[in-house]
Each structure stands twice: as structure tokens, then as C-alpha cells.
Design a protein around this motif. Sequence first.
Motif, PDB file in Angstrom:
ATOM      1  N   ILE A  97       0.845  -1.155  -0.103  1.00  0.00           N
ATOM      2  CA  ILE A  97       0.116   0.437   0.614  1.00  0.00           C
ATOM      3  C   ILE A  97       0.878   1.679   0.464  1.00  0.00           C
ATOM      4  N   SER A  98       1.678   1.348   0.799  1.00  0.00           N
ATOM      5  CA  SER A  98       2.862   2.638   1.052  1.00  0.00           C
ATOM      6  C   SER A  98       3.132   2.593   0.037  1.00  0.00           C
ATOM      7  N   ASP A  99       3.622   1.268  -0.675  1.00  0.00           N
ATOM      8  CA  ASP A  99       4.752   2.012  -2.792  1.00  0.00           C
ATOM      9  C   ASP A  99       2.848   2.051  -3.418  1.00  0.00           C
ATOM     10  N   TYR A 100       2.465   1.602  -3.367  1.00  0.00           N
ATOM     11  CA  TYR A 100       1.576   2.292  -4.398  1.00  0.00           C
ATOM     12  C   TYR A 100       1.121   3.731  -3.742  1.00  0.00           C
ATOM     13  N   TYR A 101       0.891   3.939  -2.772  1.00  0.00           N
ATOM     14  CA  TYR A 101       0.627   5.384  -2.738  1.00  0.00           C
ATOM     15  C   TYR A 101       1.829   7.338  -3.210  1.00  0.00           C
ATOM     16  N   TYR A 102       2.900   6.262  -2.557  1.00  0.00           N
ATOM     17  CA  TYR A 102       4.156   6.706  -2.678  1.00  0.00           C
ATOM     18  C   TYR A 102       4.973   7.299  -4.035  1.00  0.00           C
ATOM     19  N   ILE A 103       3.973   5.738  -5.220  1.00  0.00           N
ATOM     20  CA  ILE A 103       4.339   5.876  -6.567  1.00  0.00           C
ATOM     21  C   ILE A 103       3.436   7.615  -7.041  1.00  0.00           C
ATOM     22  N   TRP A 104       2.261   8.140  -6.221  1.00  0.00           N
ATOM     23  CA  TRP A 104       1.557   8.630  -6.857  1.00  0.00           C
ATOM     24  C   TRP A 104       1.875  10.091  -6.229  1.00  0.00           C
ATOM     25  N   GLU A 105       3.175  10.028  -5.144  1.00  0.00           N
ATOM     26  CA  GLU A 105       3.315  11.023  -4.565  1.00  0.00           C
ATOM     27  C   GLU A 105       4.494  11.887  -5.299  1.00  0.00           C
ATOM     28  N   THR A 106       5.267  11.004  -6.324  1.00  0.00           N
ATOM     29  CA  THR A 106       6.724  10.899  -6.864  1.00  0.00           C
ATOM     30  C   THR A 106       6.490  10.917  -8.124  1.00  0.00           C
ATOM     31  N   PRO A 107       7.081  12.355  -8.513  1.00  0.00           N
ATOM     32  CA  PRO A 107       7.030  12.436 -10.058  1.00  0.00           C
ATOM     33  C   PRO A 107       7.612  12.030 -11.073  1.00  0.00           C
ATOM     34  N   HIS A 108       8.780  12.107 -10.433  1.00  0.00           N
ATOM     35  CA  HIS A 108       9.880  11.495 -10.841  1.00  0.00           C
ATOM     36  C   HIS A 108      10.378  10.047 -10.823  1.00  0.00           C
ATOM     37  N   HIS A 109       9.333   9.269 -10.171  1.00  0.00           N
ATOM     38  CA  HIS A 109       9.671   7.448  -9.997  1.00  0.00           C
ATOM     39  C   HIS A 109       9.178   7.300 -11.472  1.00  0.00           C
ATOM     40  N   ASN A 110       9.755   5.966 -11.361  1.00  0.00           N
ATOM     41  CA  ASN A 110       9.871   5.202 -12.751  1.00  0.00           C
ATOM     42  C   ASN A 110       8.112   4.945 -13.423  1.00  0.00           C
ATOM     43  N   PHE A 111       8.057   4.578 -12.025  1.00  0.00           N
ATOM     44  CA  PHE A 111       6.311   3.461 -12.607  1.00  0.00           C
ATOM     45  C   PHE A 111       5.418   5.318 -12.475  1.00  0.00           C
ATOM     46  N   TYR A 112       5.582   6.423 -12.217  1.00  0.00           N
ATOM     47  CA  TYR A 112       4.222   7.011 -11.930  1.00  0.00           C
ATOM     48  C   TYR A 112       3.391   7.331 -14.023  1.00  0.00           C
ATOM     49  N   ASP A 113       4.946   8.255 -14.966  1.00  0.00           N
ATOM     50  CA  ASP A 113       4.214   7.214 -15.618  1.00  0.00           C
ATOM     51  C   ASP A 113       2.737   6.973 -16.390  1.00  0.00           C
ATOM     52  N   PHE A 114       3.353   5.955 -16.482  1.00  0.00           N
ATOM     53  CA  PHE A 114       2.610   4.641 -16.762  1.00  0.00           C
ATOM     54  C   PHE A 114       1.064   4.374 -15.479  1.00  0.00           C
ATOM     55  N   VAL A 115       1.780   4.745 -13.478  1.00  0.00           N
ATOM     56  CA  VAL A 115       0.648   4.463 -12.864  1.00  0.00           C
ATOM     57  C   VAL A 115      -0.461   5.528 -12.617  1.00  0.00           C
ATOM     58  N   VAL A 116      -0.077   6.524 -13.179  1.00  0.00           N
ATOM     59  CA  VAL A 116      -0.583   7.552 -12.553  1.00  0.00           C
ATOM     60  C   VAL A 116      -1.757   8.406 -13.605  1.00  0.00           C
TER      61      VAL A 116
END
Length: 283
Positions: A97-116
Motif C-alpha cells: 500500500i505504501s509503495d503504491y501511494y508513494y508512486i502517486w506522490e512522486t512524479p520522478h518515480h520510474n512508474f509514475y507516468d505509467f501508473v498515474v
Amino acid sequence: MAKNTQPTREGLIFLHIWKAGGSTLNDIIERQYAGEGIFTTNGARYEESMAEFQNLPPTERAAFRVLKGHMYFGMHKYFPRPCRYITMLRDPISRVISDYYYIWETPHHNFYDFVVNQEKMSLQAFVSREDSPLYDNIQTRLLSGVAWQVKFGEAKPDMLALAKENIDKHFAVVGFTERFDETLILCQLAFDWKMPFYTKRNVTKKKTGSSHIDAETLEVIRQYNALDIELYEYAQKRFEKQIQSYGDRFWQQLKRFQFYNQIYKPYSFYRRAIRKLNTLVRG
């Protein structure tokens, strides 16, 4: 007779599991081993970093006292000195759960563009992605050393048995995000660290407990992390035995540490603020 050039000082390998308190522990390790050789893997390209360390000439690898960062078990084979591992586990459901929400909060994350941006992916869809085993028993995968060799949904109990065996043979401390201070004291006692003061780093802002997650999604997370749940329980029992082995010394050390760390936290905050201000002024 040729002299033995093998380094005799014990090395440390910190196996950093995503969203399990590792960023804070990274900072502590850097202070504990300041002035000594530290090799840190690049989190965005950790497998390339692992290969980079493996491919260094033995004399260069021998210069490092610490290897830390995202990796999976097995790097001790490339460390030309005696070494022990440490790691931090986290409740598997909370970690996902933490990892999922961290991606949503972090635009520079590798998965941000794909997930969000592309998918606006729900938590259940995020966990069920068959193109990635990152949320399928990741803690067992990393500690067993099997990692991504087994496809999504195909993790088996023999991986869990291997992870337990590796823990018992090679890990000085397997700690817990939820019991961070106690983990630090075990590390301090195991490696003769100085007082491991800290302030938390890289924390997900959104509440990451399971109380606000629907039952169906929680069941999906449990399904894909059943081995991690068992590994977590196994490591907890080991953790308690380690604490008991130190007797009153452990609790006295913990109490002393927590007292002084409360004094350290505001000092650390102002020190970082002054450092940022100086950087802005110079810029």
C-alpha cells in the motif's frame, strides 16, 4: 610464503527492500562508516549497479567496507572480505500500500507516468500486474536470491525455505520498519556502532494502513504476498530471540538511545535547513 591480502575487517551488506525504512537506515550507515569505502547501488538501475560491483577488479572491490542499496541476496560472493547482511522487513500488506501511494506522490518515480498518467491504476490493478513480479512476494524473492527468475504468480514455498535459510546463515540482523528503534539497537550491538541517531527519510505522506482499503483489494494483496506474510512472521520470532539474548543490556541501550535521539531530531532539522539555505545563497 605469499602474504594473505584478504581484508580481515568485517564488511557489511545492507539489502534495501523498497518502502521498508531503508532510506533512513542508509543515512545512518553512511555516518557509521564515514571515511570508509561504501558502494551504493543506484535504485533506478540496481541490477546494472550490482553488475558494476561484480565486475570491478578484486583489489577495487576489497577497498569497500560496505555494500548497500537495492539488490537481492548473493552479493557476498563478490565481496573479498568476511561480511554479514542486514535488512529491514515490513508488514507485506502495508509495504504494498505504501509503495503504491508513494508512486502517486512522486512524479520522478520510474512508474509514475505509467501508473498515474497513462493508466490511473487502482491499487488492486497495480498489485495484479502480471507483467511485473514487484508486488508478488518481493521480500521473499529478494532474500531468497531468486528475485525475478520466477514469473509473476509462480512463487513457491521452496523460495520461502531458501529465504529463511539465507537469513539464518548470513544475516546479522533482520529488522522491521514497525520496530525501527529496536532494529537499530540490534545493529549497534552486532556491529559496535556509535549512537545511531536519525530522523525519518522518504516517508509516504498518505496514510498507508489497511483500514481504508476494501476487502477485495486486501485479499488480492494477501494472495500475492502469502509467502512474505509467513517470512515476516518467521523473522519476527528470530528478532525476539535476538533481543532476549542480550537481556537487560538491550532495553537499557534502547532507553538511552531514545532519550538522546529526541534531542538530536530538532538539531538535525535545523542543520538541514541551514544547509539548504546556504545552498540557495551560494546559488
